[in-house]
Scaffold this motif. Sequence first.
Motif, PDB file in Angstrom:
ATOM      1  N   ARG A  45       0.827  -1.194   0.000  1.00  0.00           N
ATOM      2  CA  ARG A  45       0.000   0.000   0.000  1.00  0.00           C
ATOM      3  C   ARG A  45       0.866   1.250   0.000  1.00  0.00           C
ATOM      4  NH1 ARG A  45      -4.235  -1.764   4.829  1.00  0.00           N
ATOM      5  NH2 ARG A  45      -4.721  -3.838   4.025  1.00  0.00           N
ATOM      6  N   SER A  46       0.226   2.379  -0.254  1.00  0.00           N
ATOM      7  CA  SER A  46       0.947   3.649  -0.274  1.00  0.00           C
ATOM      8  C   SER A  46       0.989   4.236   1.127  1.00  0.00           C
ATOM      9  CB  SER A  46       0.256   4.635  -1.223  1.00  0.00           C
ATOM     10  OG  SER A  46      -1.038   4.965  -0.730  1.00  0.00           O
ATOM     11  N   ALA A  47       1.751   5.313   1.248  1.00  0.00           N
ATOM     12  CA  ALA A  47       1.900   5.954   2.551  1.00  0.00           C
ATOM     13  C   ALA A  47       0.636   6.683   2.982  1.00  0.00           C
ATOM     14  CB  ALA A  47       3.074   6.934   2.512  1.00  0.00           C
ATOM     15  N   LYS A  48      -0.304   6.951   2.050  1.00  0.00           N
ATOM     16  CA  LYS A  48      -1.535   7.664   2.381  1.00  0.00           C
ATOM     17  C   LYS A  48      -2.656   6.731   2.808  1.00  0.00           C
ATOM     18  CE  LYS A  48       0.512  11.449   1.206  1.00  0.00           C
ATOM     19  NZ  LYS A  48       0.956  12.394   2.256  1.00  0.00           N
ATOM     20  N   THR A  49      -2.373   5.455   2.907  1.00  0.00           N
ATOM     21  CA  THR A  49      -3.406   4.502   3.288  1.00  0.00           C
ATOM     22  C   THR A  49      -3.839   4.737   4.729  1.00  0.00           C
ATOM     23  OG1 THR A  49      -2.472   2.863   1.786  1.00  0.00           O
ATOM     24  CG2 THR A  49      -3.956   2.050   3.500  1.00  0.00           C
ATOM     25  N   GLN A  50      -5.149   4.735   4.939  1.00  0.00           N
ATOM     26  CA  GLN A  50      -5.677   4.861   6.291  1.00  0.00           C
ATOM     27  C   GLN A  50      -5.726   3.494   6.954  1.00  0.00           C
ATOM     28  OE1 GLN A  50      -9.438   6.855   6.188  1.00  0.00           O
ATOM     29  NE2 GLN A  50      -8.543   8.844   5.712  1.00  0.00           N
ATOM     30  N   ILE A  51      -5.437   3.476   8.241  1.00  0.00           N
ATOM     31  CA  ILE A  51      -5.416   2.237   9.022  1.00  0.00           C
ATOM     32  C   ILE A  51      -6.515   2.312  10.057  1.00  0.00           C
ATOM     33  CG2 ILE A  51      -4.014   0.742  10.498  1.00  0.00           C
ATOM     34  CD1 ILE A  51      -1.555   1.913   9.233  1.00  0.00           C
ATOM     35  N   ALA A  52      -7.234   1.222  10.225  1.00  0.00           N
ATOM     36  CA  ALA A  52      -8.316   1.181  11.201  1.00  0.00           C
ATOM     37  C   ALA A  52      -7.768   1.341  12.613  1.00  0.00           C
ATOM     38  CB  ALA A  52      -9.079  -0.141  11.079  1.00  0.00           C
ATOM     39  N   ALA A  53      -8.632   1.816  13.508  1.00  0.00           N
ATOM     40  CA  ALA A  53      -8.197   2.067  14.884  1.00  0.00           C
ATOM     41  C   ALA A  53      -7.756   0.776  15.572  1.00  0.00           C
ATOM     42  CB  ALA A  53      -9.334   2.714  15.673  1.00  0.00           C
ATOM     43  N   SER A  54      -8.461  -0.307  15.300  1.00  0.00           N
ATOM     44  CA  SER A  54      -8.087  -1.585  15.923  1.00  0.00           C
ATOM     45  C   SER A  54      -6.724  -2.060  15.427  1.00  0.00           C
ATOM     46  CB  SER A  54      -9.147  -2.642  15.618  1.00  0.00           C
ATOM     47  OG  SER A  54      -9.286  -2.812  14.201  1.00  0.00           O
ATOM     48  N   SER A  55      -6.461  -1.876  14.124  1.00  0.00           N
ATOM     49  CA  SER A  55      -5.159  -2.258  13.579  1.00  0.00           C
ATOM     50  C   SER A  55      -4.055  -1.364  14.133  1.00  0.00           C
ATOM     51  CB  SER A  55      -5.179  -2.183  12.051  1.00  0.00           C
ATOM     52  OG  SER A  55      -6.139  -3.061  11.515  1.00  0.00           O
ATOM     53  N   THR A  56      -4.361  -0.082  14.293  1.00  0.00           N
ATOM     54  CA  THR A  56      -3.378   0.835  14.859  1.00  0.00           C
ATOM     55  C   THR A  56      -2.993   0.414  16.266  1.00  0.00           C
ATOM     56  OG1 THR A  56      -4.298   2.648  13.556  1.00  0.00           O
ATOM     57  CG2 THR A  56      -2.924   3.233  15.449  1.00  0.00           C
ATOM     58  N   ARG A  57      -3.993   0.105  17.077  1.00  0.00           N
ATOM     59  CA  ARG A  57      -3.709  -0.323  18.449  1.00  0.00           C
ATOM     60  C   ARG A  57      -2.924  -1.625  18.467  1.00  0.00           C
ATOM     61  NH1 ARG A  57      -1.997   1.521  22.406  1.00  0.00           N
ATOM     62  NH2 ARG A  57      -3.381   3.272  21.907  1.00  0.00           N
ATOM     63  N   SER A  58      -3.241  -2.532  17.561  1.00  0.00           N
ATOM     64  CA  SER A  58      -2.517  -3.805  17.490  1.00  0.00           C
ATOM     65  C   SER A  58      -1.047  -3.594  17.123  1.00  0.00           C
ATOM     66  CB  SER A  58      -3.191  -4.726  16.476  1.00  0.00           C
ATOM     67  OG  SER A  58      -2.469  -5.933  16.336  1.00  0.00           O
ATOM     68  N   ILE A  59      -0.806  -2.672  16.175  1.00  0.00           N
ATOM     69  CA  ILE A  59       0.573  -2.384  15.764  1.00  0.00           C
ATOM     70  C   ILE A  59       1.354  -1.758  16.917  1.00  0.00           C
ATOM     71  CG2 ILE A  59       1.972  -0.937  14.257  1.00  0.00           C
ATOM     72  CD1 ILE A  59      -0.190  -1.312  12.126  1.00  0.00           C
ATOM     73  N   LEU A  60       0.751  -0.779  17.574  1.00  0.00           N
ATOM     74  CA  LEU A  60       1.432  -0.120  18.682  1.00  0.00           C
ATOM     75  C   LEU A  60       1.724  -1.091  19.822  1.00  0.00           C
ATOM     76  CD1 LEU A  60      -0.488   3.294  18.826  1.00  0.00           C
ATOM     77  CD2 LEU A  60       1.796   2.853  17.928  1.00  0.00           C
ATOM     78  N   ASP A  61       0.759  -1.970  20.100  1.00  0.00           N
ATOM     79  CA  ASP A  61       0.986  -2.959  21.152  1.00  0.00           C
ATOM     80  C   ASP A  61       2.116  -3.909  20.790  1.00  0.00           C
ATOM     81  OD1 ASP A  61      -1.029  -1.848  22.626  1.00  0.00           O
ATOM     82  OD2 ASP A  61      -2.558  -3.296  22.013  1.00  0.00           O
ATOM     83  N   SER A  62       2.186  -4.280  19.517  1.00  0.00           N
ATOM     84  CA  SER A  62       3.251  -5.182  19.086  1.00  0.00           C
ATOM     85  C   SER A  62       4.618  -4.509  19.188  1.00  0.00           C
ATOM     86  CB  SER A  62       3.001  -5.638  17.645  1.00  0.00           C
ATOM     87  OG  SER A  62       4.053  -6.466  17.189  1.00  0.00           O
TER      88      SER A  62
END
Length: 238
Positions: free
Chosen positions: A115-132
């Motif tokens: 994906r490109s850098a402008k892709t929006q990420i869902a809030a649940s995915s964002t939290r999962s990434i930060l937790d990881s």
Amino acid sequence: ATDVVATHTYQSNLNSDSQFSQPIRQIISLLLVAGLTALGVVIAAPSVWPVFASNIYLNGAILFVFAIGVVSCFAQVVQLIFSVRWLEGFAGDKGNRTGKAPRLLAPLATLLGSRSAKTQIAASSTRSILDSVATRIEEAREFTRYIVNVLIYLGLLGTFYGLATTVPAVVETIRSLVQQDGETGVEVFNRLMNGLEGQLNGMGVAFASSLLGLAGSLVVGLLELLASHGQNRFYREL
């Protein structure tokens, strides 16, 4: 019109907040602490080396664990440098997206894919990434904290080992002071001196191990603290 202004403001904030800070200050601090430690070792080496040589195997093990702790702290900061470069390359469309993502950002790279850098990420995915990312950072910290504890325990181990060799030497010295038939006072005094030499060797092992273990734990703990500052700032920016 209001929606257009809001969208433009959001994009401006996104572009302004996409800049990550390289841990230059942390690298300089780590190098400064390492340099001062090396300078202290060089200055104290002439007087400390005889004590260190009293049990070179145990003290060598302490130095080896100390080196692992120092390398681990520097590796954590170097990992931040590569992570910042990867994120800046992705957000800036510099063609660095095809490069292998650092281990710290592996979940983010897997989610983004092509994906490109402008892709929006869902809030649940964002939290999962930060937790990881937080979990991986905490794992690295736990390793260095374990190294600090190992250095302390090795110092205590050397202390008890030295005391364990000193106590029997004290008993033997006391027993040897009994004058046998035909012995002179000089011979008894020589046995006393030999016994004291064995006791001092045992105390040298105890003090050398404690000195190396505690000093090493202090240095690695300080390096771990400096590396944690860079990791915390990277996590906030992410």
